[in-house]
Structure formats: C-alpha cells, structure tokens
Design a protein around this motif. Structure first.
Motif, PDB file in Angstrom:
ATOM      1  N   ILE A  87       0.782  -1.017   0.001  1.00 14.91           N
ATOM      2  CA  ILE A  87       0.600  -0.079   0.255  1.00 14.91           C
ATOM      3  C   ILE A  87       0.852   1.377  -0.149  1.00 14.91           C
ATOM      4  N   VAL A  88       2.222   1.256   1.035  1.00 10.90           N
ATOM      5  CA  VAL A  88       2.499   2.257   1.213  1.00 10.90           C
ATOM      6  C   VAL A  88       3.418   2.488  -0.539  1.00 10.90           C
ATOM      7  N   SER A  89       4.550   1.534  -0.924  1.00  5.16           N
ATOM      8  CA  SER A  89       4.643   1.813  -1.513  1.00  5.16           C
ATOM      9  C   SER A  89       4.701   1.598  -3.672  1.00  5.16           C
ATOM     10  N   VAL A  90       3.214   0.847  -3.391  1.00  5.67           N
ATOM     11  CA  VAL A  90       2.670   1.255  -4.579  1.00  5.67           C
ATOM     12  C   VAL A  90       1.761   1.870  -5.219  1.00  5.67           C
ATOM     13  N   LEU A  91       0.902   2.186  -4.104  1.00  9.73           N
ATOM     14  CA  LEU A  91       0.140   2.866  -4.558  1.00  9.73           C
ATOM     15  C   LEU A  91      -0.496   4.020  -3.811  1.00  9.73           C
ATOM     16  N   ILE A  92       0.868   4.680  -3.101  1.00  7.69           N
ATOM     17  CA  ILE A  92       1.098   5.900  -2.282  1.00  7.69           C
ATOM     18  C   ILE A  92       2.488   6.169  -3.280  1.00  7.69           C
TER      19      ILE A  92
ATOM     20  N   GLN B 140       5.490  13.308 -18.751  1.00  7.07           N
ATOM     21  CA  GLN B 140       5.677  11.300 -19.069  1.00  7.07           C
ATOM     22  C   GLN B 140       5.965  10.772 -18.113  1.00  7.07           C
ATOM     23  N   GLU B 141       7.008  11.430 -18.047  1.00  6.64           N
ATOM     24  CA  GLU B 141       8.401  10.832 -17.528  1.00  6.64           C
ATOM     25  C   GLU B 141       7.659  10.447 -16.433  1.00  6.64           C
ATOM     26  N   ALA B 142       6.777  11.278 -15.433  1.00  7.02           N
ATOM     27  CA  ALA B 142       6.616  10.899 -13.889  1.00  7.02           C
ATOM     28  C   ALA B 142       5.954   9.460 -14.227  1.00  7.02           C
ATOM     29  N   LEU B 143       5.324   9.056 -15.519  1.00  4.35           N
ATOM     30  CA  LEU B 143       4.899   7.927 -15.504  1.00  4.35           C
ATOM     31  C   LEU B 143       5.523   6.776 -15.104  1.00  4.35           C
ATOM     32  N   TRP B 144       6.622   6.628 -16.045  1.00  2.92           N
ATOM     33  CA  TRP B 144       8.024   6.242 -16.179  1.00  2.92           C
ATOM     34  C   TRP B 144       8.603   5.911 -14.945  1.00  2.92           C
ATOM     35  N   TRP B 145       8.440   6.816 -14.452  1.00  4.75           N
ATOM     36  CA  TRP B 145       9.605   6.754 -13.033  1.00  4.75           C
ATOM     37  C   TRP B 145       8.806   6.490 -12.347  1.00  4.75           C
ATOM     38  N   SER B 146       7.986   6.416 -11.975  1.00  7.08           N
ATOM     39  CA  SER B 146       7.032   5.962 -10.709  1.00  7.08           C
ATOM     40  C   SER B 146       7.510   4.677 -10.385  1.00  7.08           C
ATOM     41  N   PHE B 147       7.843   3.822 -11.140  1.00  7.97           N
ATOM     42  CA  PHE B 147       8.101   2.472 -11.318  1.00  7.97           C
ATOM     43  C   PHE B 147       9.619   2.225 -10.624  1.00  7.97           C
ATOM     44  N   PRO B 148      10.581   2.611 -10.880  1.00 14.36           N
ATOM     45  CA  PRO B 148      11.494   2.477  -9.830  1.00 14.36           C
ATOM     46  C   PRO B 148      11.068   3.069  -8.539  1.00 14.36           C
ATOM     47  N   ALA B 149      10.869   4.207  -8.258  1.00 13.49           N
ATOM     48  CA  ALA B 149      10.090   5.637  -6.863  1.00 13.49           C
ATOM     49  C   ALA B 149       9.442   3.751  -6.323  1.00 13.49           C
ATOM     50  N   GLY B 150       8.745   3.119  -7.007  1.00 10.24           N
ATOM     51  CA  GLY B 150       7.732   2.540  -6.056  1.00 10.24           C
ATOM     52  C   GLY B 150       8.123   1.349  -5.372  1.00 10.24           C
ATOM     53  N   SER B 151       9.251   0.586  -6.529  1.00  8.55           N
ATOM     54  CA  SER B 151      10.444  -0.200  -6.358  1.00  8.55           C
ATOM     55  C   SER B 151      11.980  -0.130  -5.101  1.00  8.55           C
ATOM     56  N   ILE B 152      11.960   0.999  -5.363  1.00  7.47           N
ATOM     57  CA  ILE B 152      12.717   1.092  -4.199  1.00  7.47           C
ATOM     58  C   ILE B 152      12.474   0.755  -3.091  1.00  7.47           C
ATOM     59  N   ALA B 153      11.372   2.139  -2.864  1.00  8.38           N
ATOM     60  CA  ALA B 153      10.814   1.713  -1.640  1.00  8.38           C
ATOM     61  C   ALA B 153      10.302   0.464  -1.256  1.00  8.38           C
TER      62      ALA B 153
END
Length: 490
Positions: A407-412, A427-440
C-alpha cells in the motif's frame, strides 16, 4: 488412511535435500508455466495488433487490467489454501490437506462465478470508469464480456495448479498450462479472421479462444488427477469435504483477504497509471500496453522463484525445519538477481526488434515504448527481491505486513509520484514512478524481514507455524514453537 501410503510418493518433498538445487528444480516448471502464460498473452496481442490495429490493442490492454483486478480478488484465497496445503504436506497430514482443498475449492469457485456475473452486467460502467479511449470502448466491451464468462474456469485452473505446487508438484501444472496456451494461440487467429470452418468474430474471437483453452485444460487436469488417484483428490466419502468447514474457511478467508488485497493494490495502482496514460491518447496507451507486456517477462523469474520459495518455506514450516527457512530465502534472492538481471540486460539490447513484433516497424509508438522500457524496466530487479522476501514471510502466516508495505510503496509512492510529478515532468513521471515504488518496497520489505516478528506467526491455530528457530540449527523446531506459545521465555 490406507490410501495415503501408496499415494505419498506423488507428493513432492521440499523439506530435504540441497536447498539451491531443490528450489531451482521446483521453480523451473513454475517459470515454464509463467513463460507460457505470458507468451500466450503476447502472441494474442500480436494477432490483435496486426489484424485489428492499435485501437483494438488498447482495448485488450484495458480489459486485461480489469481481468487482473478480478483475479486478484480470489488470488488470496488460493494462496492461503496453497500455504495451508504445503504446511499440512510438510507435516505429513494429508487428511487435513484434503479438508483444506475441499473448503477452499467450493468457496473459490462460488466467488469467481459471482464476479463473472457482476462483471458481465456492469462491463460498460467498468470501462467508463477506467477512462478507456472512445475509439477502443466498443472493442473492449466485446472482448471483456467473453473474458468474464471465462473467469470461473480461469480461476479454477489457477487454483488447482497452485494447490499442486503447494503439494510439491510443479510439473503437472506446466503440462496443462501448455495445453491451455496451445489451444488459445492456435484458435486466436482462426476465430479473429474466420479462417476455415471457424466464424469471423473479430476481437471477440481472441477472448473466445481464451475461454476454450482454459475450459478444456481445467477439465483435462481434473480427469488426469482422478485417474492417477492423486492423494489430494476428493473422491467417495471425501466429496463431503466440498461442504465448507467453517473453522478452515475462516482461516483461508482471513489469511487470504490480505494476500488478495495485495493483488488488488497492484491492480488499483496499474488502473490509476493506465487512466493517466489513456489521457495521452491511443498511441501512448498502445506503447505503454506493449511495454507492460514485456515487463511480464522480466518479472517471470521472480514470480516463479517466489512461488517456489512460498511452497518450499511452507512445507519446511509444517515439518518444523526452521533451520532451512533463511537459506531458502537467500537462495531465492540470489536466483532472482541473476535471472531477472539477465532479462533486463537483454531487453535493453533488443527492445526495438521485440517491440516491432507488436506494433510494426513503422509505428511511432515504438520510440515511446523503447523510452518507457529504459526508464522503468531495471526497477523490476529490485521488486523481484521484494517478491522473494514476501513469499518467505507469508509462508508462516505473516500476511498483513506485506500488504501494508505494498500500500505504501505501490499505491502511495508509485501512483503519488506519477500523479503529482506529471505537472513538472509530464509523461516522464509515469515511467519513473516504477523505480520510485520498487525502491520503497525493497527497503520496507528488507526491514521487516530482518526485524519483523514473522517467525512467531502461524496459519492453523492448533499447529503453530513458527517460534524462534533453534540457536544451533539443530533440535526439533516445532517443539520449540509449541513451547513458545506457552512460556514467555520461548
């Protein structure tokens, strides 16, 4: 029971032998099943994209996200049943394993049927809420309605295969997944174009081929299991076990709901991202849909290893072999880093030729999809480690912490990054959101694995699944687990 003795050799033992070798040999058929399943979706996407165009491809991408959400609602029940079966098999308690199968199967199929009916009725509202592009809406409706009809058989096949893996058999599921995929792939172009004696159904033909493949495969696997007198089959007096046992059902549901919610959290995040992607038009949506298809391949080793780790760890928990749990997790992490890392490297080198299979070499969407891959694909190496850690702790019954972490890493984190940063970087925010979530997710999962109390959790009340492992790695861990519930000293 007398019939348990000759059947026992057919139940795979994951509690002995060298851990890396046992884990790898068990995981390979699971990986093969994942490859076939993803290959099935990709080949079908090729047929749809080539024969019906980008709007139809966008329609299937949107519809498949809805399907993933539906499967997620019953995924947790199947996972809970699998862990309980694996623990019972590890403890050599096959009668209890059959009771779990009977209770879970009835509940699983009933819930699947309810979702199928509701999905058929409210298909338009679902697609409208998703923000499906107007040029893809009619196609998505035709495709998704038939997929809803297929949902009960799809879920039943998935349930049977996961239960078999919990019992230590990963080869039989591979065979019948291959049957479903071959039927789907062969029938897809025939039903889309109306080749030979087959009717021309357009995009509905793609969904119909899935329905046929899943139905034939689930009937076939049940016939084979009964013909082989599998120890977990329900026959004769055991058919009464299909009447749900309230106590077992409570365990399956209450442990399964958090695991199912994990799938739903991922689905909601994917639907949110897809809704934002759709706002950029069909070309960007098609590019993202194909990039996501390739990501399923990148994640396959981690998912297969995670499934193997879950079954192996649960059997060892049932057998009281706590000295092996950490080694199972470490082996899983190592295999994930090597295999997922290799796939990411291959995708970086060969992304454009692969994308050309789906979109055609002259499609402008290829440039968009290639950029999406370079920005996001590497992050699935990190998420793969998270999957292995989650699989380990869930095998003991610790199901809430992984849900909270997702919930924290993927949804938030992921969706929040995509939503808020698009005002600055588009659009870059969409693609870089995946690394942000994975690191968290990796940081939180590693912290819980190291410091959390998952070793003290249990699934079945009368058999604690955990307790502190022996200080020396020797002794009888299950006895210590029982003592841990009686004394504060453990």
């Amino acid at each position: 029971m007398d019939d348990d003795k000759p059947a026992r050799p057919r139940v795979g033992d994951l509690t002995s032998g060298p851990i890396p070798r046992t884990l790898l040999l068990f995981a390979l058929p699971v990986l093969g099943s994942s490859v076939l399943q993803s290959l099935n979706g990709s080949i079908n996407a090729v047929w749809v994209g080539r024969f019906l165009g980008e709007a139809a491809l966008t329609a299937t991408s949107n519809a498949n996200l809805v399907l993933f959400l539906i499967i997620g609602t019953v995924f947790g029940v199947g996972m809970a049943a699998t862990i309980l079966v694996a623990q019972s098999v590890g403890a050599r308690d096959l009668p209890k394993a059959r009771r779990i199968v009977g209770t879970s199967a009835s509940f699983f199929f009933l819930v699947s049927a309810v979702f199928a009916v509701c999905g058929w009725i409210w298909v338009d509202a679902i697609l409208t809420e998703l923000g499906t592009p107007a040029d893809a809406l009619t196609l998505a409706r035709a495709y998704l309605r038939i997929i809803f009809v297929a949902v009960p058989m799809m879920n039943l096949l998935s349930f049977v295969m996961t239960v078999l893996r919990g019992a230590g058999d990963s080869r039989t599921p591979l065979i019948f997944m291959a049957l479903a995929v071959v039927l789907d792939v062969v029938l897809n172009p025939l039903l889309i174009r109306g080749i030979g004696p087959f009717p021309e159904l357009g995009i509905a033909g793609s969904a119909t081929s899935t329905l046929v493949g899943q139905t034939v495969s689930v009937i076939a696997i049940l016939i084979v299991l009964y013909a082989r007198k599998h120890p977990l089959r329900l026959a004769g007096a055991d058919l009464a076990l299909l009447k749900p046992d309230p106590a077992l059902l409570r365990i399956v549901v209450f442990k399964g709901i958090p695991m199912g919610l994990q799938m739903i959290v991922i689905s909601v995040a994917a639907l949110t991202i897809m809704g934002i992607v759709n706002s950029y038009g069909s070309q960007v949506a098609a590019a993202y849909g194909i990039a996501a298809q390739l990501w399923t391949y990148i994640q396959m080793p981690a998912l297969a290893i995670g499934a193997a780790v879950s079954s192996m760890a649960a059997q060892n928990v049932g057998a009281g072999r706590w000295d092996r749990i950490g080694k199972v997790a470490a082996s899983g992490v190592g295999f994930n880093l090597v295999l997922t890392g290799a796939l990411v490297a291959l995708l970086f080198v060969f992304d454009r030729p692969v994308l050309g299979l789906f979109l055609g070499t002259d499609s402008a969407a290829i440039d968009i999809a290639a950029h999406i891959n370079k920005a996001a694909s590497w992050s699935f190496i990190l998420f793969g480690v998270t999957i292995v850690l989650f699989a380990t702790v869930r095998a003991t019954g610790a199901v809430m912490p992984p849900l909270i972490i997702l919930i924290v890493s993927v949804l938030i984190v992921r969706t929040g990054f995509a939503y808020f940063f698009r005002n600055w970087i588009g659009q870059e925010a969409l693609w870089w959101s995946f690394p942000a979530g994975s690191i968290a997710s990796l940081l939180l999962a590693a912290a819980y694995y190291r410091f959390g109390r998952w070793r003290t959790m249990h699934m079945i009340e009368d058999r604690p699944a955990a307790g502190e492992p022996p200080d020396t790695g020797l002794g009888v861990p299950r006895q210590r687990a029982s003592l841990a519930s009686e004394t504060s000293a453990g």
